[in-house]
Enzyme design. Structure first.
Site, PDB file in Angstrom:
ATOM      1  N   TYR A   9      -1.319   0.286  10.522  1.00 27.41           N
ATOM      2  CA  TYR A   9      -1.453  -0.011   9.083  1.00 27.41           C
ATOM      3  C   TYR A   9      -0.323  -0.489   8.569  1.00 27.41           C
ATOM      4  O   TYR A   9       0.659  -0.942   7.839  1.00 27.41           O
ATOM      5  CB  TYR A   9      -3.101   0.775   8.357  1.00 27.41           C
ATOM      6  CG  TYR A   9      -2.795  -0.300   7.258  1.00 27.41           C
ATOM      7  CD1 TYR A   9      -3.003  -1.358   6.360  1.00 27.41           C
ATOM      8  CD2 TYR A   9      -3.152   0.808   6.475  1.00 27.41           C
ATOM      9  CE1 TYR A   9      -3.174  -2.299   6.015  1.00 27.41           C
ATOM     10  CE2 TYR A   9      -3.511   0.031   4.411  1.00 27.41           C
ATOM     11  CZ  TYR A   9      -3.258  -0.666   4.627  1.00 27.41           C
ATOM     12  OH  TYR A   9      -3.958  -1.410   3.637  1.00 27.41           O
ATOM     13  N   TRP A  18      -6.314   3.561  -3.295  1.00 28.23           N
ATOM     14  CA  TRP A  18      -7.415   3.781  -3.104  1.00 28.23           C
ATOM     15  C   TRP A  18      -8.106   2.926  -5.071  1.00 28.23           C
ATOM     16  O   TRP A  18      -9.103   3.455  -6.334  1.00 28.23           O
ATOM     17  CB  TRP A  18      -7.476   5.163  -4.031  1.00 28.23           C
ATOM     18  CG  TRP A  18      -7.476   6.491  -3.331  1.00 28.23           C
ATOM     19  CD1 TRP A  18      -7.634   5.922  -1.885  1.00 28.23           C
ATOM     20  CD2 TRP A  18      -7.709   7.810  -3.344  1.00 28.23           C
ATOM     21  NE1 TRP A  18      -6.992   7.276  -1.367  1.00 28.23           N
ATOM     22  CE2 TRP A  18      -7.357   8.385  -2.067  1.00 28.23           C
ATOM     23  CE3 TRP A  18      -8.441   8.923  -4.214  1.00 28.23           C
ATOM     24  CZ2 TRP A  18      -7.295   9.529  -1.803  1.00 28.23           C
ATOM     25  CZ3 TRP A  18      -8.056   9.927  -3.967  1.00 28.23           C
ATOM     26  CH2 TRP A  18      -7.691  10.621  -2.394  1.00 28.23           C
ATOM     27  N   THR A  70       1.153  -0.716   0.041  1.00 27.30           N
ATOM     28  CA  THR A  70       0.036  -0.251  -0.271  1.00 27.30           C
ATOM     29  C   THR A  70       0.608   1.231   0.048  1.00 27.30           C
ATOM     30  O   THR A  70       1.843   1.285   0.526  1.00 27.30           O
ATOM     31  CB  THR A  70      -1.002  -0.383   1.372  1.00 27.30           C
ATOM     32  OG1 THR A  70      -1.385   1.166   1.437  1.00 27.30           O
ATOM     33  CG2 THR A  70      -0.464  -0.491   2.201  1.00 27.30           C
TER      34      THR A  70
END
Ligand code: NAP
Length: 276
Positions: A128, A153, A104
């Site tokens: 995270y 996203w 991510t």
């Protein structure tokens, strides 16, 4: 030539669902597991499944992805995002399989004013992001044939911002100071397929091109493309658990001569057209 046998973990999640829809359409044989089938934090269960099914590629989509949940349960976040990745990395190594580890933009701090490429130093702020970076490091140190993919996203299967917008009841509040690039799961899957079939390894950023875009601009574009009567209200200055600016640059795709995903506005338009 026979196609790779691919094991997708966390296959009922957002990215896993998109992958197990797209990959079989392109002739891949796909094995899908969710937490009930194989809990990735259970080393024995991971090894047993891997040895019995002998995939040539493992795509790890299993993760604890809710940033607030990760802040509240850091041990669980590290257990799933780091130890789970470690277990899959050792299983893949034993089989000589490729491991594709999903990661991510949250591994970056979001303080930059220019896009982050794969050679920039990750400095995560949230649990995270920290636990996902720990997972990346487990994978790169334990599995020779690894591909780490960072995206942002992602939309395409339901629990995403596109659906949040479409289901909004007349009004939606969105941040104008949170920027990244909306990425179509289909575009992401196409690039993952190219990587699986190729001989490139390492970290790859995979986001749609044409960004950055704020959440506010994203919502305004959705309003324009759908014609929905939804008031888009801009908010700013709120505390974010996620990085504020997290534009990923697909530099590795370019320098390895691989195709980048399409422009975010074009893929969004195509996605909405296909939904109708
Ligand atoms: N979605 C995005 O915008 C985005 C952006 C960038 C990167 N990514 C990365 O892409 C990957 C997948 O994200 P996602 O959006 O698809 O997440 P998601 O929708 O939250 O899916 C994660 C899946 O993992 C499963 N899982 C959780 N703990 C597990 C365990 N111990 N063993 C096996 N499965 C477990 C979850 O099952 P339960 O629901 O039953 O817990 C869920 O099905 C993650 O690595 C994420 O960091 C996603």
């Amino acid at each position: 030539m026979s196609k790779n046998m691919i094991w997708i973990t966390g296959a009922d999640g957002h990215v896993g669902t998109a992958l197990h829809k797209v990959l079989p359409e392109h002739g891949y044989h796909v094995l899908c597991t969710n937490k009930e089938d194989v809990d990735v934090t259970d080393m024995d269960a991971v090894r047993l499944y891997a040895e019995m099914n002998r995939p040539t590629v493992i795509i790890n989509c299993a993760a604890l992805t809710n940033p607030s949940e990760c802040e509240a349960n850091p041990e669980e976040a590290y257990k799933v995002n780091a130890i789970g990745a470690r277990n899959l990395a050792t299983a893949a190594e034993r089989l000589g399989a490729k491991l594709v580890q999903m990661s991510t933009d949250d591994v970056f701090d979001g303080d930059s004013e220019v896009p982050y490429n794969e050679f920039d130093n990750p400095v995560p702020r949230s649990i995270y992001g920290k636990s996902k970076l720990a997972g990346e490091r487990m994978v790169s140190s334990l599995c020779t044939r690894h591909i780490i993919i960072r995206s942002s996203w992602v939309y395409g299967t339901g629990a995403d911002f596109v659906h949040e917008f479409l289901e909004a009841d007349g009004r939606i509040e969105v941040a104008s100071d949170e920027c990244a690039v909306p990425t179509s799961a289909k575009e992401l899957a196409k690039v993952i397929m190219n990587l699986i079939d190729g001989t490139n390894y390492g970290i790859f950023h995979i986001v749609c091109t044409g960004g950055p875009v704020s959440r506010y601009e994203y919502a305004v574009k959705l309003k324009e493309l759908t014609g929905k009567d939804i008031e888009v209200k801009e908010t700013a200055g709120q505390k974010h658990v996620r990085p504020v600016y997290s534009l990923l640059d697909n530099m590795m795709l370019r320098i390895c001569g691989l195709e980048e995903p399409a422009d975010w506005k074009e893929s969004l338009q195509e996605f909405l057209k296909e939904m109708r």
